[in-house]
Scaffold this motif. Structure first.
Motif, PDB file in Angstrom:
ATOM      1  N   ALA A 142      -7.194  53.227   5.564  1.00 13.80           N
ATOM      2  CA  ALA A 142      -7.411  54.141   6.686  1.00 13.80           C
ATOM      3  C   ALA A 142      -6.128  54.238   7.512  1.00 13.80           C
ATOM      4  O   ALA A 142      -5.366  53.283   7.597  1.00 13.80           O
ATOM      5  N   HIS A 143      -5.907  55.397   8.112  1.00 12.00           N
ATOM      6  CA  HIS A 143      -4.734  55.576   8.958  1.00 12.00           C
ATOM      7  C   HIS A 143      -4.924  54.814  10.273  1.00 12.00           C
ATOM      8  O   HIS A 143      -5.977  54.926  10.897  1.00 12.00           O
ATOM      9  N   PRO A 144      -3.911  54.064  10.717  1.00 10.56           N
ATOM     10  CA  PRO A 144      -4.050  53.314  11.959  1.00 10.56           C
ATOM     11  C   PRO A 144      -3.871  54.213  13.185  1.00 10.56           C
ATOM     12  O   PRO A 144      -3.220  55.256  13.110  1.00 10.56           O
ATOM     13  N   LEU A 145      -4.453  53.810  14.282  1.00 10.94           N
ATOM     14  CA  LEU A 145      -4.219  54.432  15.580  1.00 10.94           C
ATOM     15  C   LEU A 145      -3.240  53.530  16.313  1.00 10.94           C
ATOM     16  O   LEU A 145      -3.490  52.331  16.475  1.00 10.94           O
ATOM     17  N   VAL A 146      -2.130  54.089  16.731  1.00  9.38           N
ATOM     18  CA  VAL A 146      -1.110  53.312  17.446  1.00  9.38           C
ATOM     19  C   VAL A 146      -1.071  53.824  18.878  1.00  9.38           C
ATOM     20  O   VAL A 146      -0.885  55.017  19.119  1.00  9.38           O
ATOM     21  N   MET A 184     -18.022  43.131  10.910  1.00 12.01           N
ATOM     22  CA  MET A 184     -17.266  43.095  12.139  1.00 12.01           C
ATOM     23  C   MET A 184     -15.797  43.353  11.824  1.00 12.01           C
ATOM     24  O   MET A 184     -15.293  42.928  10.807  1.00 12.01           O
ATOM     25  N   ASP A 185     -15.103  44.070  12.720  1.00 18.68           N
ATOM     26  CA  ASP A 185     -13.688  44.347  12.544  1.00 18.68           C
ATOM     27  C   ASP A 185     -12.855  43.093  12.734  1.00 18.68           C
ATOM     28  O   ASP A 185     -13.138  42.258  13.581  1.00 18.68           O
ATOM     29  N   GLU A 186     -11.822  42.987  11.915  1.00 18.01           N
ATOM     30  CA  GLU A 186     -10.844  41.916  12.061  1.00 18.01           C
ATOM     31  C   GLU A 186      -9.980  42.224  13.274  1.00 18.01           C
ATOM     32  O   GLU A 186      -9.694  43.371  13.577  1.00 18.01           O
ATOM     33  N   GLU A 187      -9.542  41.173  14.003  1.00 16.50           N
ATOM     34  CA  GLU A 187      -8.733  41.351  15.196  1.00 16.50           C
ATOM     35  C   GLU A 187      -7.583  40.356  15.179  1.00 16.50           C
ATOM     36  O   GLU A 187      -7.796  39.171  14.971  1.00 16.50           O
ATOM     37  N   VAL A 188      -6.364  40.842  15.368  1.00 18.22           N
ATOM     38  CA  VAL A 188      -5.174  39.998  15.387  1.00 18.22           C
ATOM     39  C   VAL A 188      -4.347  40.376  16.607  1.00 18.22           C
ATOM     40  O   VAL A 188      -4.142  41.562  16.876  1.00 18.22           O
ATOM     41  N   THR A 189      -3.873  39.387  17.360  1.00 16.18           N
ATOM     42  CA  THR A 189      -2.983  39.645  18.486  1.00 16.18           C
ATOM     43  C   THR A 189      -1.694  38.857  18.296  1.00 16.18           C
ATOM     44  O   THR A 189      -1.656  37.865  17.566  1.00 16.18           O
ATOM     45  N   GLY A 190      -0.647  39.305  18.952  1.00 14.59           N
ATOM     46  CA  GLY A 190       0.623  38.597  18.861  1.00 14.59           C
ATOM     47  C   GLY A 190       1.656  39.244  19.758  1.00 14.59           C
ATOM     48  O   GLY A 190       1.354  40.126  20.555  1.00 14.59           O
ATOM     49  N   ASP A 207      -8.831  46.390   9.398  1.00 16.72           N
ATOM     50  CA  ASP A 207      -8.144  45.907   8.201  1.00 16.72           C
ATOM     51  C   ASP A 207      -7.041  46.884   7.826  1.00 16.72           C
ATOM     52  O   ASP A 207      -7.319  48.008   7.394  1.00 16.72           O
ATOM     53  N   LEU A 208      -5.775  46.491   7.985  1.00 15.10           N
ATOM     54  CA  LEU A 208      -4.663  47.377   7.666  1.00 15.10           C
ATOM     55  C   LEU A 208      -4.581  47.690   6.176  1.00 15.10           C
ATOM     56  O   LEU A 208      -3.981  48.677   5.776  1.00 15.10           O
TER      57      LEU A 208
END
Length: 56
Positions: A32-36, A1-7, A27-28
């Motif tokens: 892998a390149h992030p999608l922003v 499962m993907d990790e999820e962080v909010t703030g 996981d940063l």
């Protein structure tokens, strides 16, 4: 499962202070390149856009 962080991230525009909400999925540290995505409009328009971008 993907990790999820909010703030919330603080930022200033001139002398005014604001906050914006963010959510990180995955996981940063994976390499892998992030999608922003930035959102400044109605949530309905964002939801419609996301529905068209989600792989079926």
């Amino acid at each position: 499962m993907d990790e999820e962080v909010t703030g919330k991230a603080d930022f200033n525009v001139g002398n005014n202070k604001y906050q914006t909400w963010y959510k990180i999925v995955g996981d940063l540290a994976s390499g892998a390149h992030p999608l922003v995505m930035l959102h400044g409009g109605s949530i309905k328009k964002l939801a419609t856009f996301m529905e068209t971008q989600t792989p079926k």
